[in-house]
Design a protein around this motif. Structure first.
Motif, PDB file in Angstrom:
ATOM      1  N   ALA A  54       0.712  -1.264  -0.109  1.00  0.00           N
ATOM      2  CA  ALA A  54       0.094   0.164  -0.016  1.00  0.00           C
ATOM      3  C   ALA A  54       0.848   1.133   0.203  1.00  0.00           C
ATOM      4  N   GLN A  58       0.921   4.344  -2.603  1.00  0.00           N
ATOM      5  CA  GLN A  58       0.659   5.754  -2.345  1.00  0.00           C
ATOM      6  C   GLN A  58       1.824   6.653  -2.960  1.00  0.00           C
ATOM      7  N   SER A  94      -5.192   8.897   0.768  1.00  0.00           N
ATOM      8  CA  SER A  94      -5.378   7.987   1.838  1.00  0.00           C
ATOM      9  C   SER A  94      -5.831   6.557   1.466  1.00  0.00           C
ATOM     10  N   ILE A  95      -5.435   5.736   2.086  1.00  0.00           N
ATOM     11  CA  ILE A  95      -5.790   4.097   1.815  1.00  0.00           C
ATOM     12  C   ILE A  95      -6.584   3.703   3.082  1.00  0.00           C
ATOM     13  N   GLU A  96      -8.046   3.378   2.936  1.00  0.00           N
ATOM     14  CA  GLU A  96      -8.800   3.092   3.820  1.00  0.00           C
ATOM     15  C   GLU A  96      -8.482   1.615   4.639  1.00  0.00           C
ATOM     16  N   SER A  98      -6.143  -2.176   3.716  1.00  0.00           N
ATOM     17  CA  SER A  98      -5.410  -3.024   2.836  1.00  0.00           C
ATOM     18  C   SER A  98      -5.798  -4.403   3.281  1.00  0.00           C
ATOM     19  N   ILE A 112      -6.570  -3.565  -1.877  1.00  0.00           N
ATOM     20  CA  ILE A 112      -6.707  -2.073  -1.594  1.00  0.00           C
ATOM     21  C   ILE A 112      -7.860  -1.262  -1.576  1.00  0.00           C
ATOM     22  N   ASN A 114     -10.792   1.660  -1.000  1.00  0.00           N
ATOM     23  CA  ASN A 114     -10.769   3.053  -0.933  1.00  0.00           C
ATOM     24  C   ASN A 114      -9.682   3.854  -0.823  1.00  0.00           C
ATOM     25  N   VAL A 115      -9.196   3.981  -1.845  1.00  0.00           N
ATOM     26  CA  VAL A 115      -8.112   4.905  -2.069  1.00  0.00           C
ATOM     27  C   VAL A 115      -8.538   5.998  -2.396  1.00  0.00           C
ATOM     28  N   SER A 146     -12.550   7.981  -5.230  1.00  0.00           N
ATOM     29  CA  SER A 146     -12.171   6.735  -4.666  1.00  0.00           C
ATOM     30  C   SER A 146     -11.736   5.690  -5.533  1.00  0.00           C
ATOM     31  N   ASP A 148     -10.656   1.458  -6.030  1.00  0.00           N
ATOM     32  CA  ASP A 148     -10.155   0.458  -5.532  1.00  0.00           C
ATOM     33  C   ASP A 148      -9.331  -0.695  -6.237  1.00  0.00           C
TER      34      ASP A 148
END
Length: 496
Positions: A54, A58, A94-96, A98, A112, A114-115, A146, A148
């Protein structure tokens, strides 16, 4: 080879072979017979590596370059409408969460979820009306989006993986004409999604490919030192369970294109547990072959002089010790003397519950170096030495501790005692070898192996509470680890 499998499994070089093997291999009905090395990575380790995956995503988002987007559409009454998106940037990524799931159908599923990201840019639009009126407007926009990422790694097909980048719908934007809201939502956002998918996924692939090449180079370097190479090609199909991934490797030692075959491995999956993050199983055959290659390459040699030599011969302050030193060195200082120890025969390795048993015929030669004269051999011995060694790894150092030793003299020659009648000298030297000589040799080998491992960058990893467990015919190394994320991120940033 897929980037996701490499990035997740490739953190430790031995695991790369899971996806680096030829799909056409046939391993036969006895899959473990040729297994010399095994690597097992359990679910906690996979989760940790997934977190670092993850982080790479980013970094890819932050560095992705988005091209300008242009298009046009004919609309009733308004005529031809042209639009363009430029200066697209991504912020507030942001990544909710993983997730990783190991499937017993030989697949690894990485999600991964809800990026979230804020996309900024400039929207320019214009149209030619029915009366040939041309109007052009420019509006700065912000889009909350968002994405995925669903990565499926199929090990049964050796990582024939598909990557899905699903981009959520963009909301309509206030401050724009009603017709443009609809146009933006239906067409421009669709176009932007395609570009976003293409550019971000392309960037992730580029980062992962660079990282994979780095790890492949690291793996190749780690299993080779000059003319000594360890063959870690697959010996049987990799195994994936809900709680671990396991790969089986040949573990053959190649020295100047020569190697010995292994066909009677004692490995069984039941020998490994699942309580630690990472396991390495090594056969007695692999370790014996390494010792043989080191012997043939002339590496089992140790020379001592000066303070080290003094420590060896003055381990105790007794009359017998002082007499022996006087007879051997004849007043020559330790700085003008040298002791050389080397193995005359290939060491025999036997792995037992009490430790690693090493047996070899060893020569010891002490020479004095008178100023302006040729070196004089003051002492020469050949001894059959058997020593049991226990290995530990702490503070990023390999420590070899002899716990049981025996020495049998085969040859003894001393210039000061040519008849060999002074048994007190031989008794002192025998005791010196047991008490100080063998610990000095094992300490030197441990230091040399530590330096070799550190030259392969092993010291960059956070190895937590490692245990080295010997059993009859094999050794198990089990540990937890912390991934050096700052090194990974620095590498990713530099590669972009």
């Amino acid at each position: 080879l897929c980037w996701a499998g490499r990035m997740m499994l490739g953190t430790f070089s031995i695991l790369l072979m899971l996806i680096h093997a030829a799909a056409a291999c046939e391993f036969g009905p006895f899959p473990y017979r040729a297994t010399g090395i095994v690597c097992r990575m359990t679910k906690p380790a996979a989760l940790l590596l997934n977190q670092e995956t993850a982080r790479v995503i980013q970094a890819a988002f932050r560095n992705a370059k988005f091209p300008n987007i242009t298009g046009e559409r004919s609309m009733r009454l308004l005529g031809r409408v042209a639009y363009g998106l430029s200066d697209i940037q991504v912020n507030d990524l942001s990544i909710e969460r993983s997730e990783v799931e190991l499937k017993e159908d030989d697949a690894i599923h990485i999600s991964i979820k809800n990026v979230s990201a804020l996309f900024k840019g400039t929207l320019t639009y214009g149209y030619a009306g029915a009366w040939f009126l041309q109007l052009f407007h420019s509006v700065d926009f912000e889009i909350e989006s968002s994405i995925d990422l669903q990565l499926n790694i199929d090990l049964s097909e050796y990582c024939n993986t598909q990557t899905f980048c699903n981009v959520a719908d963009f909301p309509a934007h206030s401050g724009l004409p009603g017709w443009l809201k609809q146009l933006f939502t239906d067409f421009i956002s669709f176009t932007l999604k395609l570009v976003l998918k293409r550019e971000v996924c392309k960037e992730i692939n580029a980062v992962a490919q660079t990282l994979t090449n780095f790890i492949l180079d690291l793996a190749a370097n780690f299993v080779q030192d000059k003319d000594i190479i360890v063959d870690i090609s697959l010996a049987s199909d990799p195994v994936i369970k809900a709680s671990y991934i396991e790969s089986h490797h040949k573990g053959l030692v190649l020295y100047k294109n020569n190697s010995s075959m292994l066909s009677d491995s004692v490995f069984s999956p039941s020998l490994l547990t699942e309580s630690r993050m990472l396991y390495f199983w090594l056969s007695e055959h692999s370790l014996s072959s390494l010792a043989a290659a080191a012997f043939l390459d002339g590496r089992l040699v140790l020379s001592l002089r000066g303070e080290k030599l003094q420590e060896l011969f003055e381990m105790e302050d007794t009359e017998v010790q002082r007499k022996a030193v006087q007879m051997i060195f004849q007043g020559t200082s330790y700085n003008d003397s040298v002791a050389k120890m080397w193995s005359l025969t290939q060491p025999q390795i036997s792995l037992q519950p009490e430790g690693t048993v090493v047996r070899s015929l060893v020569a010891v030669e002490v020479s004095t170096l008178p100023t302006g004269e040729e070196p004089l051999v003051a002492l020469y011995m050949e001894k059959e030495i058997t020593v049991t060694i226990q290995a530990t790894y702490a503070e990023k150092k390999l420590i070899l501790q002899p716990v049981n030793s025996s020495v049998e003299t085969k040859v003894f020659r001393c210039t000061a005692d040519p008849s060999g009648e002074d048994l007190s000298i031989q008794s002192f030297l025998q005791n010196m070898i047991l008490v100080a000589g063998i610990p000095e040799v094992t300490s030197s080998i441990g230091s040399a192996l530590t330096s070799l491992m550190n030259s392969k960058r092993l010291d960059l990893f956070d190895i937590i509470n490692p245990e080295i467990i010997t059993r009859k015919g094999y050794v198990i190394v089990q540990l937890d680890f912390g991934f050096p994320s700052h090194l990974l991120l620095n590498f990713v940033e530099k590669s972009l």
